[in-house]
Design a protein around this motif. Structure first.
Motif, PDB file in Angstrom:
ATOM      1  N   VAL A 108       0.861  -1.184   0.000  1.00 28.46           N
ATOM      2  CA  VAL A 108       0.000   0.000   0.000  1.00 28.46           C
ATOM      3  C   VAL A 108       0.898   1.235   0.000  1.00 28.46           C
ATOM      4  CG1 VAL A 108      -1.706   1.345   1.277  1.00 28.46           C
ATOM      5  CG2 VAL A 108      -1.889  -1.143   1.198  1.00 28.46           C
ATOM      6  N   ARG A 109       0.640   2.147  -0.927  1.00 32.45           N
ATOM      7  CA  ARG A 109       1.465   3.346  -1.052  1.00 32.45           C
ATOM      8  C   ARG A 109       0.602   4.593  -0.909  1.00 32.45           C
ATOM      9  NH1 ARG A 109       6.616   5.057  -0.335  1.00 32.45           N
ATOM     10  NH2 ARG A 109       7.066   6.894  -1.606  1.00 32.45           N
ATOM     11  N   VAL A 110       0.980   5.458   0.045  1.00 32.06           N
ATOM     12  CA  VAL A 110       0.311   6.750   0.199  1.00 32.06           C
ATOM     13  C   VAL A 110       1.108   7.780  -0.595  1.00 32.06           C
ATOM     14  CG1 VAL A 110      -0.426   8.535   1.808  1.00 32.06           C
ATOM     15  CG2 VAL A 110      -0.556   6.126   2.478  1.00 32.06           C
ATOM     16  N   HIS A 111       0.512   8.303  -1.660  1.00 36.86           N
ATOM     17  CA  HIS A 111       1.219   9.234  -2.534  1.00 36.86           C
ATOM     18  C   HIS A 111       1.259  10.641  -1.935  1.00 36.86           C
ATOM     19  CE1 HIS A 111       1.550   6.293  -5.745  1.00 36.86           C
ATOM     20  NE2 HIS A 111       0.272   5.996  -5.560  1.00 36.86           N
ATOM     21  N   GLU A 112       0.127  11.109  -1.492  1.00 38.02           N
ATOM     22  CA  GLU A 112       0.059  12.447  -0.914  1.00 38.02           C
ATOM     23  C   GLU A 112      -1.179  12.552  -0.039  1.00 38.02           C
ATOM     24  OE1 GLU A 112      -2.275  14.960  -4.356  1.00 38.02           O
ATOM     25  OE2 GLU A 112      -0.087  14.980  -4.379  1.00 38.02           O
ATOM     26  N   TYR A 113      -1.175  13.559   0.791  1.00 39.66           N
ATOM     27  CA  TYR A 113      -2.348  13.796   1.630  1.00 39.66           C
ATOM     28  C   TYR A 113      -2.522  15.296   1.811  1.00 39.66           C
ATOM     29  CZ  TYR A 113       0.970  14.608   5.447  1.00 39.66           C
ATOM     30  OH  TYR A 113       1.993  15.095   6.215  1.00 39.66           O
ATOM     31  N   ASN A 114      -3.750  15.694   2.071  1.00 43.39           N
ATOM     32  CA  ASN A 114      -4.040  17.103   2.314  1.00 43.39           C
ATOM     33  C   ASN A 114      -5.195  17.214   3.289  1.00 43.39           C
ATOM     34  OD1 ASN A 114      -6.681  17.393   0.635  1.00 43.39           O
ATOM     35  ND2 ASN A 114      -5.228  16.426  -0.776  1.00 43.39           N
ATOM     36  N   GLU A 115      -5.365  18.400   3.811  1.00 48.03           N
ATOM     37  CA  GLU A 115      -6.405  18.650   4.807  1.00 48.03           C
ATOM     38  C   GLU A 115      -7.266  19.816   4.356  1.00 48.03           C
ATOM     39  OE1 GLU A 115      -6.821  19.435   9.658  1.00 48.03           O
ATOM     40  OE2 GLU A 115      -4.858  19.414   8.667  1.00 48.03           O
ATOM     41  N   ASP A 116      -8.580  19.667   4.507  1.00 48.96           N
ATOM     42  CA  ASP A 116      -9.498  20.761   4.205  1.00 48.96           C
ATOM     43  C   ASP A 116     -10.473  20.921   5.365  1.00 48.96           C
ATOM     44  OD1 ASP A 116     -11.278  18.663   3.964  1.00 48.96           O
ATOM     45  OD2 ASP A 116     -11.344  18.719   1.772  1.00 48.96           O
ATOM     46  N   ASP A 117     -11.544  21.669   5.129  1.00 44.65           N
ATOM     47  CA  ASP A 117     -12.508  21.928   6.198  1.00 44.65           C
ATOM     48  C   ASP A 117     -13.223  20.663   6.655  1.00 44.65           C
ATOM     49  OD1 ASP A 117     -11.843  24.578   6.077  1.00 44.65           O
ATOM     50  OD2 ASP A 117     -13.473  25.106   4.702  1.00 44.65           O
ATOM     51  N   THR A 163     -15.693   9.662  13.556  1.00 45.83           N
ATOM     52  CA  THR A 163     -14.934   9.873  12.327  1.00 45.83           C
ATOM     53  C   THR A 163     -15.455   8.917  11.268  1.00 45.83           C
ATOM     54  OG1 THR A 163     -12.962  10.569  13.526  1.00 45.83           O
ATOM     55  CG2 THR A 163     -12.658   9.816  11.265  1.00 45.83           C
ATOM     56  N   GLU A 164     -15.865   9.487  10.159  1.00 50.58           N
ATOM     57  CA  GLU A 164     -16.392   8.695   9.051  1.00 50.58           C
ATOM     58  C   GLU A 164     -15.330   8.593   7.962  1.00 50.58           C
ATOM     59  OE1 GLU A 164     -20.375   8.609   6.189  1.00 50.58           O
ATOM     60  OE2 GLU A 164     -19.654  10.485   7.042  1.00 50.58           O
ATOM     61  N   VAL A 165     -15.181   7.408   7.390  1.00 52.97           N
ATOM     62  CA  VAL A 165     -14.214   7.175   6.321  1.00 52.97           C
ATOM     63  C   VAL A 165     -14.944   7.184   4.980  1.00 52.97           C
ATOM     64  CG1 VAL A 165     -12.458   5.623   5.388  1.00 52.97           C
ATOM     65  CG2 VAL A 165     -12.781   5.799   7.865  1.00 52.97           C
ATOM     66  N   ILE A 166     -14.411   7.957   4.034  1.00 51.17           N
ATOM     67  CA  ILE A 166     -14.971   8.017   2.683  1.00 51.17           C
ATOM     68  C   ILE A 166     -13.988   7.340   1.726  1.00 51.17           C
ATOM     69  CG2 ILE A 166     -15.856   9.501   0.852  1.00 51.17           C
ATOM     70  CD1 ILE A 166     -17.474   9.653   3.400  1.00 51.17           C
ATOM     71  N   TYR A 167     -14.484   6.365   0.980  1.00 44.36           N
ATOM     72  CA  TYR A 167     -13.672   5.656  -0.016  1.00 44.36           C
ATOM     73  C   TYR A 167     -14.131   6.074  -1.407  1.00 44.36           C
ATOM     74  CZ  TYR A 167     -12.649   1.789  -3.247  1.00 44.36           C
ATOM     75  OH  TYR A 167     -12.273   1.033  -4.340  1.00 44.36           O
ATOM     76  N   ILE A 168     -13.170   6.558  -2.224  1.00 45.57           N
ATOM     77  CA  ILE A 168     -13.481   6.983  -3.592  1.00 45.57           C
ATOM     78  C   ILE A 168     -12.516   6.278  -4.541  1.00 45.57           C
ATOM     79  CG2 ILE A 168     -13.679   8.930  -5.182  1.00 45.57           C
ATOM     80  CD1 ILE A 168     -14.045  10.747  -2.754  1.00 45.57           C
ATOM     81  N   PHE A 205      -9.752  -2.746   4.660  1.00 44.09           N
ATOM     82  CA  PHE A 205      -8.440  -3.087   4.111  1.00 44.09           C
ATOM     83  C   PHE A 205      -8.300  -4.599   3.926  1.00 44.09           C
ATOM     84  CE2 PHE A 205      -6.599   1.119   5.446  1.00 44.09           C
ATOM     85  CZ  PHE A 205      -6.103   1.459   4.203  1.00 44.09           C
ATOM     86  N   ASN A 206      -8.790  -5.332   4.878  1.00 44.07           N
ATOM     87  CA  ASN A 206      -8.695  -6.793   4.810  1.00 44.07           C
ATOM     88  C   ASN A 206      -9.468  -7.326   3.604  1.00 44.07           C
ATOM     89  OD1 ASN A 206      -7.869  -9.345   5.867  1.00 44.07           O
ATOM     90  ND2 ASN A 206      -9.944  -9.645   6.641  1.00 44.07           N
ATOM     91  N   LYS A 207     -10.670  -6.788   3.396  1.00 48.73           N
ATOM     92  CA  LYS A 207     -11.492  -7.223   2.268  1.00 48.73           C
ATOM     93  C   LYS A 207     -10.840  -6.847   0.944  1.00 48.73           C
ATOM     94  CE  LYS A 207     -15.120  -8.693   0.048  1.00 48.73           C
ATOM     95  NZ  LYS A 207     -15.398 -10.151  -0.083  1.00 48.73           N
ATOM     96  N   LEU A 208     -10.325  -5.618   0.853  1.00 47.18           N
ATOM     97  CA  LEU A 208      -9.695  -5.156  -0.381  1.00 47.18           C
ATOM     98  C   LEU A 208      -8.439  -5.963  -0.680  1.00 47.18           C
ATOM     99  CD1 LEU A 208      -9.693  -3.106  -2.692  1.00 47.18           C
ATOM    100  CD2 LEU A 208      -8.446  -1.525  -1.210  1.00 47.18           C
ATOM    101  N   ASN A 209      -7.645  -6.226   0.335  1.00 48.12           N
ATOM    102  CA  ASN A 209      -6.409  -6.975   0.142  1.00 48.12           C
ATOM    103  C   ASN A 209      -6.693  -8.411  -0.303  1.00 48.12           C
ATOM    104  OD1 ASN A 209      -3.442  -7.216   0.458  1.00 48.12           O
ATOM    105  ND2 ASN A 209      -4.008  -8.665   2.061  1.00 48.12           N
ATOM    106  N   LYS A 210      -7.655  -9.049   0.323  1.00 50.02           N
ATOM    107  CA  LYS A 210      -8.004 -10.420  -0.061  1.00 50.02           C
ATOM    108  C   LYS A 210      -8.539 -10.473  -1.484  1.00 50.02           C
ATOM    109  CE  LYS A 210      -8.961 -12.444   4.477  1.00 50.02           C
ATOM    110  NZ  LYS A 210      -9.993 -13.068   5.346  1.00 50.02           N
ATOM    111  N   SER A 211      -9.341  -9.478  -1.850  1.00 49.04           N
ATOM    112  CA  SER A 211      -9.914  -9.463  -3.200  1.00 49.04           C
ATOM    113  C   SER A 211      -8.830  -9.259  -4.249  1.00 49.04           C
ATOM    114  CB  SER A 211     -10.959  -8.350  -3.316  1.00 49.04           C
ATOM    115  OG  SER A 211     -12.036  -8.572  -2.426  1.00 49.04           O
TER     116      SER A 211
END
Length: 217
Positions: A108-117, A163-168, A205-211
């Motif tokens: 798993v590679r995190v390329h970049e991150y940013n913060e907004d409102d 805290t809610e996680v949004i997956y896009i 993550f577990n589901k995505l990795n297994k798939s």
């Protein structure tokens, strides 16, 4: 001319001379008084100027001391900023090492991150196993961690912060061939925008990795 008349004229002349002398002395006295008054005024003015100059010099010395103190503080703050910058650079280097290690272990590679409102957003690539000809398949997606105020429960008087996680999914970077392979590996809902609570992140993550790493039939 009689002697009495002559004496009278002499007395008048003497009297006039005495009056002239008195007038002259009076004028001289007044002049001396005027000069002395001016001298006294000048001395008073000089004393005032010396006093004001002393006060101004003292104020200037005090200001200079304040400037010296502020300059010392600036030097110390500059040293603190330099230390913080060095520490920040070291932290960034450590983060990059951790990211590389995490990528090596979990693919798993995190390329970049940013913060907004809304919260924090991470652009991520997750690699699956070798598919063919030593090629690897990669799934790109964005994860957002959004803080939202949950509705208070009947038992709770105050609302709690969740805290809610949004997956896009980010599919534009993949070729048609790669998308077809991903469709064979991933469940359909992985191609849609998802939201779930933070506590379910491990399950995601577990589901995505297994798939991604399951063998094709």
């Amino acid at each position: 001319m009689s002697l009495a008349h002559a004496n009278s004229n002499n007395n008048t002349t003497d009297s006039n001379q005495i009056n002239d002398i008195n007038d002259h002395n009076d004028i001289l006295y007044k002049y001396k008084q005027s000069v002395q008054k001016r001298l006294d005024s000048g001395d008073l003015l000089i004393s005032k100027l010396i006093h004001e100059n002393t006060l101004l010099k003292q104020q200037l010395d005090n200001k200079q001391q304040e400037i010296d103190i502020l300059q010392d503080k600036i030097v110390k703050l500059d040293e603190i900023c330099q230390n913080l910058n060095r520490g920040n650079l070291k932290c960034k280097e450590d983060i990059e090492i951790i990211k590389d290690f995490f990528e090596h272990l979990c693919k798993v590679r995190v390329h970049e991150y940013n913060e907004d409102d809304q919260g924090l957003w991470f652009d991520i690539s997750q690699e699956c196993g070798v598919i063919a000809n030593n090629d690897t398949l990669i799934m790109d997606y964005k994860l957002g961690f959004i803080k939202s105020s949950a509705k208070k429960n009947e038992k709770d008087e105050q609302p709690s912060n969740n805290t809610e996680v949004i997956y896009i999914p980010l599919l534009k970077q993949r070729s048609l061939k790669e998308l077809k392979l991903l469709q064979e590996l991933l469940p359909t809902y992985m191609f849609d925008t998802l939201s779930f609570p933070l506590k379910s992140l491990y399950q995601f993550f577990n589901k995505l990795n297994k798939s991604l790493n399951k063998k094709k039939k």
